[in-house]
Write a protein that holds these residues in place. Structure first.
Motif, PDB file in Angstrom:
ATOM      1  N   GLN A   1     -28.514   4.599 -83.337  1.00  0.00           N
ATOM      2  CA  GLN A   1     -29.077   3.490 -84.110  1.00  0.00           C
ATOM      3  C   GLN A   1     -28.404   2.180 -83.730  1.00  0.00           C
ATOM      4  N   LYS A   2     -27.088   2.218 -83.541  1.00  0.00           N
ATOM      5  CA  LYS A   2     -26.345   1.023 -83.132  1.00  0.00           C
ATOM      6  C   LYS A   2     -26.808   0.547 -81.764  1.00  0.00           C
ATOM      7  N   PHE A   3     -27.029   1.481 -80.863  1.00  0.00           N
ATOM      8  CA  PHE A   3     -27.513   1.145 -79.518  1.00  0.00           C
ATOM      9  C   PHE A   3     -28.881   0.468 -79.597  1.00  0.00           C
ATOM     10  N   GLU A   4     -29.772   1.054 -80.383  1.00  0.00           N
ATOM     11  CA  GLU A   4     -31.119   0.492 -80.510  1.00  0.00           C
ATOM     12  C   GLU A   4     -31.070  -0.900 -81.140  1.00  0.00           C
ATOM     13  N   ASP A   5     -30.185  -1.087 -82.121  1.00  0.00           N
ATOM     14  CA  ASP A   5     -30.066  -2.395 -82.774  1.00  0.00           C
ATOM     15  C   ASP A   5     -29.547  -3.454 -81.801  1.00  0.00           C
ATOM     16  N   GLU A   6     -28.596  -3.064 -80.948  1.00  0.00           N
ATOM     17  CA  GLU A   6     -28.033  -4.018 -79.992  1.00  0.00           C
ATOM     18  C   GLU A   6     -29.077  -4.495 -78.988  1.00  0.00           C
ATOM     19  N   LEU A   7     -29.921  -3.555 -78.544  1.00  0.00           N
ATOM     20  CA  LEU A   7     -30.941  -3.921 -77.555  1.00  0.00           C
ATOM     21  C   LEU A   7     -32.251  -4.352 -78.201  1.00  0.00           C
ATOM     22  N   ASP A   8     -32.354  -4.169 -79.521  1.00  0.00           N
ATOM     23  CA  ASP A   8     -33.565  -4.532 -80.260  1.00  0.00           C
ATOM     24  C   ASP A   8     -34.779  -3.769 -79.718  1.00  0.00           C
ATOM     25  N   VAL A   9     -34.600  -2.460 -79.488  1.00  0.00           N
ATOM     26  CA  VAL A   9     -35.688  -1.594 -79.025  1.00  0.00           C
ATOM     27  C   VAL A   9     -35.614  -0.264 -79.775  1.00  0.00           C
ATOM     28  N   LYS A  10     -36.715   0.442 -79.766  1.00  0.00           N
ATOM     29  CA  LYS A  10     -36.737   1.783 -80.310  1.00  0.00           C
ATOM     30  C   LYS A  10     -36.829   2.780 -79.150  1.00  0.00           C
ATOM     31  N   VAL A  11     -35.755   3.544 -78.958  1.00  0.00           N
ATOM     32  CA  VAL A  11     -35.730   4.524 -77.883  1.00  0.00           C
ATOM     33  C   VAL A  11     -36.472   5.794 -78.305  1.00  0.00           C
ATOM     34  N   PHE A  12     -36.359   6.152 -79.601  1.00  0.00           N
ATOM     35  CA  PHE A  12     -36.976   7.392 -80.084  1.00  0.00           C
ATOM     36  C   PHE A  12     -37.882   7.131 -81.285  1.00  0.00           C
ATOM     37  N   ASP A  13     -38.999   7.841 -81.300  1.00  0.00           N
ATOM     38  CA  ASP A  13     -39.898   7.828 -82.452  1.00  0.00           C
ATOM     39  C   ASP A  13     -39.498   8.988 -83.356  1.00  0.00           C
ATOM     40  N   ARG A  14     -38.844   8.677 -84.467  1.00  0.00           N
ATOM     41  CA  ARG A  14     -38.308   9.703 -85.344  1.00  0.00           C
ATOM     42  C   ARG A  14     -39.347  10.278 -86.307  1.00  0.00           C
ATOM     43  N   THR A  15     -40.557   9.750 -86.283  1.00  0.00           N
ATOM     44  CA  THR A  15     -41.588  10.218 -87.217  1.00  0.00           C
ATOM     45  C   THR A  15     -42.308  11.455 -86.697  1.00  0.00           C
ATOM     46  N   THR A  16     -42.092  11.792 -85.445  1.00  0.00           N
ATOM     47  CA  THR A  16     -42.773  12.946 -84.853  1.00  0.00           C
ATOM     48  C   THR A  16     -41.834  14.145 -84.795  1.00  0.00           C
ATOM     49  N   HIS A  17     -42.415  15.325 -84.733  1.00  0.00           N
ATOM     50  CA  HIS A  17     -41.637  16.561 -84.611  1.00  0.00           C
ATOM     51  C   HIS A  17     -42.273  17.418 -83.520  1.00  0.00           C
ATOM     52  N   PRO A  18     -41.599  17.649 -82.405  1.00  0.00           N
ATOM     53  CA  PRO A  18     -40.240  17.178 -82.113  1.00  0.00           C
ATOM     54  C   PRO A  18     -40.196  15.671 -81.884  1.00  0.00           C
ATOM     55  N   ILE A  19     -38.994  15.124 -81.862  1.00  0.00           N
ATOM     56  CA  ILE A  19     -38.800  13.685 -81.655  1.00  0.00           C
ATOM     57  C   ILE A  19     -39.387  13.272 -80.308  1.00  0.00           C
ATOM     58  N   ARG A  20     -40.053  12.137 -80.300  1.00  0.00           N
ATOM     59  CA  ARG A  20     -40.682  11.645 -79.069  1.00  0.00           C
ATOM     60  C   ARG A  20     -39.898  10.450 -78.531  1.00  0.00           C
ATOM     61  N   THR A  21     -39.676  10.441 -77.221  1.00  0.00           N
ATOM     62  CA  THR A  21     -39.056   9.293 -76.566  1.00  0.00           C
ATOM     63  C   THR A  21     -40.145   8.261 -76.294  1.00  0.00           C
ATOM     64  N   THR A  22     -39.927   7.027 -76.743  1.00  0.00           N
ATOM     65  CA  THR A  22     -40.939   5.982 -76.570  1.00  0.00           C
ATOM     66  C   THR A  22     -41.080   5.623 -75.098  1.00  0.00           C
ATOM     67  N   ASP A  23     -42.134   4.860 -74.785  1.00  0.00           N
ATOM     68  CA  ASP A  23     -42.346   4.440 -73.400  1.00  0.00           C
ATOM     69  C   ASP A  23     -41.176   3.589 -72.908  1.00  0.00           C
ATOM     70  N   VAL A  24     -40.717   2.679 -73.769  1.00  0.00           N
ATOM     71  CA  VAL A  24     -39.549   1.867 -73.407  1.00  0.00           C
ATOM     72  C   VAL A  24     -38.322   2.760 -73.297  1.00  0.00           C
ATOM     73  N   GLY A  25     -38.222   3.727 -74.212  1.00  0.00           N
ATOM     74  CA  GLY A  25     -37.084   4.637 -74.210  1.00  0.00           C
ATOM     75  C   GLY A  25     -36.980   5.443 -72.924  1.00  0.00           C
ATOM     76  N   LEU A  26     -38.120   5.839 -72.382  1.00  0.00           N
ATOM     77  CA  LEU A  26     -38.110   6.613 -71.137  1.00  0.00           C
ATOM     78  C   LEU A  26     -37.461   5.827 -70.011  1.00  0.00           C
ATOM     79  N   GLN A  27     -37.765   4.527 -69.961  1.00  0.00           N
ATOM     80  CA  GLN A  27     -37.170   3.678 -68.921  1.00  0.00           C
ATOM     81  C   GLN A  27     -35.664   3.517 -69.148  1.00  0.00           C
ATOM     82  N   ILE A  28     -35.272   3.398 -70.408  1.00  0.00           N
ATOM     83  CA  ILE A  28     -33.854   3.253 -70.728  1.00  0.00           C
ATOM     84  C   ILE A  28     -33.107   4.548 -70.414  1.00  0.00           C
ATOM     85  N   ILE A  29     -33.716   5.688 -70.719  1.00  0.00           N
ATOM     86  CA  ILE A  29     -33.095   6.979 -70.416  1.00  0.00           C
ATOM     87  C   ILE A  29     -32.884   7.122 -68.909  1.00  0.00           C
TER      88      ILE A  29
END
Length: 358
Positions: free
Chosen positions: A79-107
């Protein structure tokens, strides 16, 4: 304090962190450069490792367990990482957790950074003539059980600066993981067609034997002829296991008549096969190194094939020489040296014949 003179700061920054930014730096704006570096330093390598773990497991609890931390700690760090970059790496509303499109690039970039940091550490160790660093190795199950608690443990005791991550995997999965960059090396039975593109270092030749419950019949002969085996009473490893293929290449095998008709059973390890022979009867193949795990009574159930004795070749494979080459070289040398003293093949190689794993 670091003094920058006649240096392209943007180039240095990108080379060190391997991150592409559109900001332009020059000598007049060193304060801006220092500010950005300080901001980036609020992140750390652990956070990047946590991101990669969550992306892999798609579950915060499993990722935390793999990283040996509590789930609340891992969640807070991400959460701290996402706040620093002002992006959402993971979509926590899905099960299993989904990595966002932006998150995939960051990963993807996080993996590059961690690999670069590990490379830097390994290069530093080499410059200091220290054998150390992290290495990821895949080993086929019919080998790992016998060299992991002996040869590999001894190697790690002698080289405490090395962090080795070992996974039991089939040969095909080892090859896939090597190509994907998930492994640095793999220990498999060779020659193997799909492994031809890799560098290969020979480790040892291991005799293949028979484990049989029919001790009275077998004791009448010094050696077993493949044609004399009751191939309808064979316990086999699962499909995709090289040792299974080698057994089939030695003997023309049939369906096991000892197991119930409504049982579909294929073992994944040697110990299970030995147990089935002990309890139900029949025969199975046994690699020579497995003898060290048998009781004195069980060793009476082990028989050699008639000459020429069949053996399998074991090698370590890797995609290309890297900064971890010295670790691979020293590990190979250590295993070779240790097993030369233990295996029958080295007493008289002319009495042996190679059995291919395909």
């Amino acid at each position: 304090m670091i003094c920058f003179t006649d240096i392209d700061l943007e180039s240095v920054y990108n080379d060190v962190l391997n991150i592409k930014f559109t900001l332009i730096f020059n000598y007049k704006y060193q304060k801006h450069f220092i500010f950005v570096i300080d901001n980036i330093n609020q992140m750390n390598i652990q956070q990047l490792e946590y991101l990669i773990a969550v992306d892999k497991y798609k579950h915060f609890g499993k990722a935390a367990q793999a990283c040996f931390i509590t789930q609340p700690t891992l969640s807070a760090m991400i959460q701290k990482f996402e706040d620093e970059l002002d992006v959402k790496v993971f979509d926590r509303t899905t099960h299993p957790i989904r990595t966002t499109d932006v998150g995939l690039q960051i990963i993807d970039q996080a993996k590059v950074i961690i690999e670069s940091v590990n490379e830097l550490k390994n290069k530093a160790n080499l410059l200091n003539n220290i054998l150390g660093g992290t290495i990821n190795i895949g080993i086929i199950p019919t080998v790992s059980s016998f060299i992991l608690p002996t040869e590999i443990f001894k190697f790690l005791e002698d080289n405490p600066k090395i962090q080795m991550n070992v996974k039991e995997m089939t040969t095909d999965n080892i090859i896939k993981a090597l190509k994907a960059g998930e492994l640095d090396a793999g220990i498999i039975s060779t020659p193997y067609d799909s492994a031809d593109e890799f560098y290969q270092d020979f480790l040892f030749n291991e005799e293949l034997m028979i484990y049989s419950s029919d001790t009275e019949t077998n004791k009448k002969n010094s050696y077993i002829v493949p044609e004399d085996l009751n191939v309808e009473k064979v316990w086999l490893l699962e499909e995709g296991n090289c040792l299974r293929n080698q057994f089939e290449n030695i003997c023309h095998l049939k369906e096991n008549t000892l197991k119930p008709k409504n049982l579909d059973f294929l073992a994944s390890n040697i110990q299970t096969l030995v147990h089935m022979v002990d309890k139900v009867g029949g025969i199975s193949i046994l690699p020579e190194l497995a003898l060290s795990r048998l009781s004195e009574q069980q060793k009476e159930n082990v028989f050699r094939f008639k000459k020429p004795f069949p053996y399998r070749e074991i090698s370590i494979i890797y995609y290309k020489p890297t900064f971890k080459q010295k670790i691979i070289d020293e590990l190979s040398h250590s295993i070779r040296t240790s097993l030369e003293k233990k295996l029958n093949y080295h007493e008289n190689p002319k009495e042996f014949v190679s059995i291919k794993p395909q």
